[in-house]
Design a protein around this motif. Structure first.
Motif, PDB file in Angstrom:
ATOM      1  N   TYR A  11       0.823  -1.245  -0.064  1.00 13.26           N
ATOM      2  CA  TYR A  11       0.067   0.137  -0.070  1.00 13.26           C
ATOM      3  C   TYR A  11       0.690   1.131   0.034  1.00 13.26           C
ATOM      4  O   TYR A  11       2.144   1.111   0.516  1.00 13.26           O
TER       5      TYR A  11
ATOM      6  N   GLN B 107       0.920   5.493   0.855  1.00  8.08           N
ATOM      7  CA  GLN B 107       0.037   6.831   1.605  1.00  8.08           C
ATOM      8  C   GLN B 107       0.615   7.846   1.358  1.00  8.08           C
ATOM      9  O   GLN B 107       1.914   8.103   1.646  1.00  8.08           O
TER      10      GLN B 107
ATOM     11  N   ARG C  53      -3.338  11.479   3.239  1.00 15.33           N
ATOM     12  CA  ARG C  53      -4.294  10.717   2.336  1.00 15.33           C
ATOM     13  C   ARG C  53      -4.453   9.276   3.058  1.00 15.33           C
ATOM     14  O   ARG C  53      -3.671   8.881   3.807  1.00 15.33           O
ATOM     15  N   GLY C  54      -5.511   8.549   2.484  1.00 18.51           N
ATOM     16  CA  GLY C  54      -5.704   7.267   3.101  1.00 18.51           C
ATOM     17  C   GLY C  54      -4.414   6.526   2.225  1.00 18.51           C
ATOM     18  O   GLY C  54      -3.488   6.579   1.396  1.00 18.51           O
ATOM     19  N   LEU C  55      -4.718   5.120   2.393  1.00 19.78           N
ATOM     20  CA  LEU C  55      -3.904   4.157   2.083  1.00 19.78           C
ATOM     21  C   LEU C  55      -4.379   3.650   0.931  1.00 19.78           C
ATOM     22  O   LEU C  55      -5.629   3.480   0.585  1.00 19.78           O
TER      23      LEU C  55
ATOM     24  N   LEU D  59       4.644   7.417   1.437  1.00 18.13           N
ATOM     25  CA  LEU D  59       5.080   6.293   2.423  1.00 18.13           C
ATOM     26  C   LEU D  59       4.495   4.941   2.162  1.00 18.13           C
ATOM     27  O   LEU D  59       3.506   4.773   1.507  1.00 18.13           O
TER      28      LEU D  59
ATOM     29  N   PHE E  31       4.005   0.763   2.369  1.00 13.26           N
ATOM     30  CA  PHE E  31       3.560   0.039   3.797  1.00 13.26           C
ATOM     31  C   PHE E  31       3.586  -1.412   2.812  1.00 13.26           C
ATOM     32  O   PHE E  31       2.678  -1.697   2.076  1.00 13.26           O
TER      33      PHE E  31
ATOM     34  N   LYS F 107       6.202  -1.284   9.359  1.00 13.17           N
ATOM     35  CA  LYS F 107       6.417   0.242   9.863  1.00 13.17           C
ATOM     36  C   LYS F 107       6.512   1.145   8.510  1.00 13.17           C
ATOM     37  O   LYS F 107       6.283   2.482   9.184  1.00 13.17           O
TER      38      LYS F 107
END
Lengths: 116, 114
Positions: B36, B38, B42-44, B88, B90, B106
């Motif tokens: 995912y 980000q 904002r959302g994932l 970012l 994930f 993380k």
């Protein structure tokens, strides 16, 4: 394409107050998940619902409760708010074809809760 | 214990260069792996997933990931980075049919330098 809708987007509360976060899943999605993301942290699973029944539970405090309604939207109710509850709360939804772990969870934009 | 590790907190790549964001996992049984992204405030956003089959998975925005069972890795790659890829990232795993939850790493902050 339609996405997951969360409301409100931002919420400011005082300690010991209550808050209700709402989530509207993607149309025809039957499973809803709630996650909490603290500042600089990875999202942590709270709880999920499939066909209006709780299906899995994570690290959700007893002060929090949630439910999924007949139209599949979900609400996360948070009581006796603490400073540490300040976080970004995500809702995700999926369409459970077989209930398998391969179902993709699509996330909403999140609700940023600030507890003062 | 079931876990996902992203060994790098931050990765810097020059625009136009290939990028790799690393992820390793530790699960019993068959892992179901996800990436995912980000963006700020904002959302994932879902990028791609590995369930079974071809070890090379192609996803959104030109990203791909390679599942390596012997190295228990699921690195995210892109042949040519764009400044707009800065975000970012994930890595996540879902490891049992009975559990709904996704376990996230993380996160790795990717900086694409113009």
């Amino acid at each position: 394409a339609a996405g997951v809708i969360q409301s409100p987007r931002h919420l400011i509360k005082e300690k010991r107050e209550t808050a209700t976060l709402k989530c509207y899943p993607i149309p025809r999605h039957d499973t809803v998940y709630w996650y909490q993301q603290g500042p600089g942290q990875d999202p942590q699973f709270l709880i999920s619902f499939y066909e209006k029944m709780q299906s899995d539970k994570g690290s959700i405090p007893d002060r929090f409760s949630a439910q999924q309604f007949s139209d599949y939207h979900s609400e996360l109710n948070m009581s006796s708010l603490e400073l540490g509850d300040s976080a970004l709360y995500f809702c995700a939804s999926s369409h459970s074809l077989s209930g398998g772990p391969g179902d993709t969870q699509y996330f909403g934009p999140g609700t940023r809760l600030t507890v003062l | 214990a079931q876990s996902v590790a992203q060994p790098e907190d931050q990765v810097n790549v020059a625009e136009g260069n290939p990028l790799t964001v690393k992820c390793t996992y530790s699960v019993s049984g068959n892992p179901y792996l996800f990436w995912y992204v980000q963006y700020p405030n904002r959302g994932l956003q879902f990028l791609l997933k590995y369930i079974t089959g071809d070890n090379l998975v192609k996803g959104s925005y030109g990203f791909e990931a390679e599942f390596n069972k012997s190295q228990t890795s699921f690195h995210l790659k892109k042949p040519s980075a764009l400044v707009s890829d800065s975000a970012l990232y994930f890595c996540a795993v879902r490891y049992t049919p009975r559990d709904d939850k996704i376990i996230f790493g993380k996160g790795t902050r990717l900086h694409i330098l113009p």
